[in-house]
Scaffold this active site. Structure first.
Site, PDB file in Angstrom:
ATOM      1  N   LYS A  82      -8.138  -1.134   6.513  1.00  0.00           N
ATOM      2  CA  LYS A  82      -7.543   0.083   7.061  1.00  0.00           C
ATOM      3  C   LYS A  82      -6.941  -0.215   8.427  1.00  0.00           C
ATOM      4  O   LYS A  82      -7.551  -0.925   9.247  1.00  0.00           O
ATOM      5  CB  LYS A  82      -8.629   1.161   7.162  1.00  0.00           C
ATOM      6  CG  LYS A  82      -8.167   2.523   7.615  1.00  0.00           C
ATOM      7  CD  LYS A  82      -9.349   3.493   7.534  1.00  0.00           C
ATOM      8  CE  LYS A  82      -9.053   4.849   8.134  1.00  0.00           C
ATOM      9  NZ  LYS A  82     -10.216   5.756   8.048  1.00  0.00           N
ATOM     10  N   SER A 157      -9.463  10.003   6.244  1.00  0.00           N
ATOM     11  CA  SER A 157      -8.337   9.273   6.779  1.00  0.00           C
ATOM     12  C   SER A 157      -8.061   7.955   6.080  1.00  0.00           C
ATOM     13  O   SER A 157      -7.020   7.336   6.289  1.00  0.00           O
ATOM     14  CB  SER A 157      -8.544   9.026   8.278  1.00  0.00           C
ATOM     15  OG  SER A 157      -9.679   8.218   8.529  1.00  0.00           O
ATOM     16  N   SER A 181     -14.150  10.467   6.240  1.00  0.00           N
ATOM     17  CA  SER A 181     -12.933   9.712   5.942  1.00  0.00           C
ATOM     18  C   SER A 181     -13.072   8.624   4.889  1.00  0.00           C
ATOM     19  O   SER A 181     -12.070   8.040   4.477  1.00  0.00           O
ATOM     20  CB  SER A 181     -12.371   9.104   7.229  1.00  0.00           C
ATOM     21  OG  SER A 181     -11.895  10.117   8.081  1.00  0.00           O
TER      22      SER A 181
END
Length: 471
Positions: A82, A157, A181
């Site tokens: 990520k 996220s 997330s």
């Protein structure tokens, strides 16, 4: 339904990460063949999904050719990190134009822990600006879309990672969770998403700097065993201080659990029919397996919502005012998106409440953990309503309206971040239109084993829907 997936008859087939690693180790195919197949799959779906923030394929191909990856449980398995986590040689943009495109000089501790499992990172995945919202949408570029239906949000996220794993482009991907997330995109995209106990894995630099560290790193997967094997191998590399070891969980337990069931969001609204049906069916499945479920009231006080949102707003304020110190010396505050700026302004209006907010969040931790003196786990939906369409949580929309929508949507996951307790979202339900719907389980500090054992049992009893089989 606008499905997008890349499952095909290449070497990856529909193998999970453990399966890919086993095939590489057995010589069925090479790490080079695995990474080439993954990159071809990414090239097939990414134009529709927009899930890759940074492409690092040439370094990944070289690592595969040189076998320059760790001899961990996922040796040679293609994956992605990520783009809010430092990986040497890649720019860490945090999903925001405010952050310059400067390659990281070194990897952060969790990245080293992730790499120790043997994954071969092909790049970095998308996230919304600083991970502050629950949809991977932007004001300056196209959104990351849900492969089950590209009109819908993929969650956030860790949205890019979720989209790529759900679409079959990668078997496993890095994710992290500061308010849901990992679990939110798992729910939206039909994946397994475990948020580990605080400090089970190496903490992030940002988390360590917070008064209360909300952030846990982990992975998004299509199988429970991939999540279990990741946690065991991460623990082998870095045993968690002050936590009981989890070890390798390989299947369900014979122990029958007493499970508390939450049906009302902290924000007070009723669950929508699809979410209520999914939760009820999950409870019925648990009962049929011999577990006991029992309705309980919300284990924290109603003002927890205001306390968490105030703390969340404080993080946006810190980025707004101290981004040059926290992120990069060339951080450009003028490029912050409207949602981040709105959240920062919200904190400024009530900054004087911060000491009482911190006291309240610590009190809620004690209240939540009290539940586990009577129950082995807590059951709820992952989210308070079904996955919204793209635009519903638009970061460029009216701040007050978007903030209200977001707070109502993300009503179940944050308590595990402030308390540090582990939680997992499992794709046990579907909406009336066929989208995945996540069911959420949490346990006491350090008790990931209970969650994984239960997850194995539920996966066997109600196999997770596969996107390639969806109509």
């Amino acid at each position: 339904m606008k499905h997008v997936h890349s499952f095909t008859e290449d070497v990856l087939a529909d193998l999970d990460a453990v399966g890919v690693a086993a095939a590489i180790a057995a010589g069925d195919f090479s790490a080079t063949e695995a990474v080439d197949a993954a990159l071809a799959r990414i090239d097939t779906v990414n134009p529709q999904l927009n899930a890759v923030a940074v492409d690092d394929r040439e370094r990944a191909r070289k690592r595969a050719a040189d076998e320059a990856y760790a001899p961990g449980v996922f040796a040679g398995v293609p994956s992605i990190i990520k783009n809010n986590t430092l990986f040497a040689g890649l720019p860490t943009r945090h999903g925001s134009a405010a952050v310059p495109e400067r390659a990281a000089a070194a990897s952060e501790p969790f990245t080293e822990q992730l790499l120790a499992t043997g994954v071969n990172l092909v790049g970095a995945s998308t996230l919304p600006a600083f991970g502050l919202t629950a949809t991977t949408e932007f004001v300056d570029r196209d959104p990351t879309r849900n492969p089950w239906d590209t009109d819908f949000s993929c969650g956030a996220s860790s949205g890019g990672s979720a989209a790529l794993v759900a679409a079959g482009a990668l078997p496993i991907a890095h994710a992290n969770d500061g308010g849901g997330s990992i679990r939110i995109p798992a729910a939206a995209c039909g994946l397994v998403g475990l948020k580990p106990t605080r400090n089970r894995v190496a903490p992030s630099p940002e988390g360590e700097s917070m008064p209360i560290d909300l952030i846990s790193n982990g992975v998004l997967t299509r199988s429970v065993r991939d999540t279990a094997y990741f946690l065991a191998d991460a623990e082998r590399f870095r045993p968690a201080p002050d936590l009981p070891p989890v070890g390798l969980v390989e299947g369900p337990s014979e122990r029958r659990l007493r499970i508390a069931m939450l049906t009302e969001p902290l924000t007070g609204q009723l669950l929508d029919p699809d979410t209520q049906r999914g939760l009820t069916e999950a409870a019925e499945l648990l009962e049929s397996l011999g577990h006991r479920t029992e309705f309980v009231p919300i284990p924290v006080e109603r003002d927890y919502v205001d306390q968490f949102t105030a703390y969340w707003a404080m993080l946006a304020f810190a980025l707004d005012r101290f981004g040059k110190r926290m992120i990069d010396k060339d951080f450009d505050r003028s490029q912050l998106d409207p949602f981040t700026r709105g959240l920062s302004r919200r904190f400024l209006r009530s900054f004087w409440r911060t000491p009482s907010v911190l006291r309240g969040l610590k009190k809620s931790t004690a209240q939540l953990r009290e539940t586990f003196t009577q129950f082995d786990a807590v059951l709820s939906p992952t989210l308070a309503h079904t996955t919204p369409e793209i635009g519903y949580l638009d970061p460029g929309g009216d701040f007050d309206e978007i903030f209200s929508r977001l707070t109502r949507y993300v009503a179940f996951t944050p308590a595990n971040n402030t308390s540090g307790t582990p939680a997992i979202s499992l794709p046990l339900a579907r909406t009336s239109t066929g989208l995945p719907l996540g069911i959420h389980f949490s346990a006491d500090l350090g008790d990931e084993r209970t969650l994984l054992e239960l997850a194995y049992e539920l996966e066997a009893a109600a196999p997770f829907a596969r996107i390639q089989d969806a109509v």
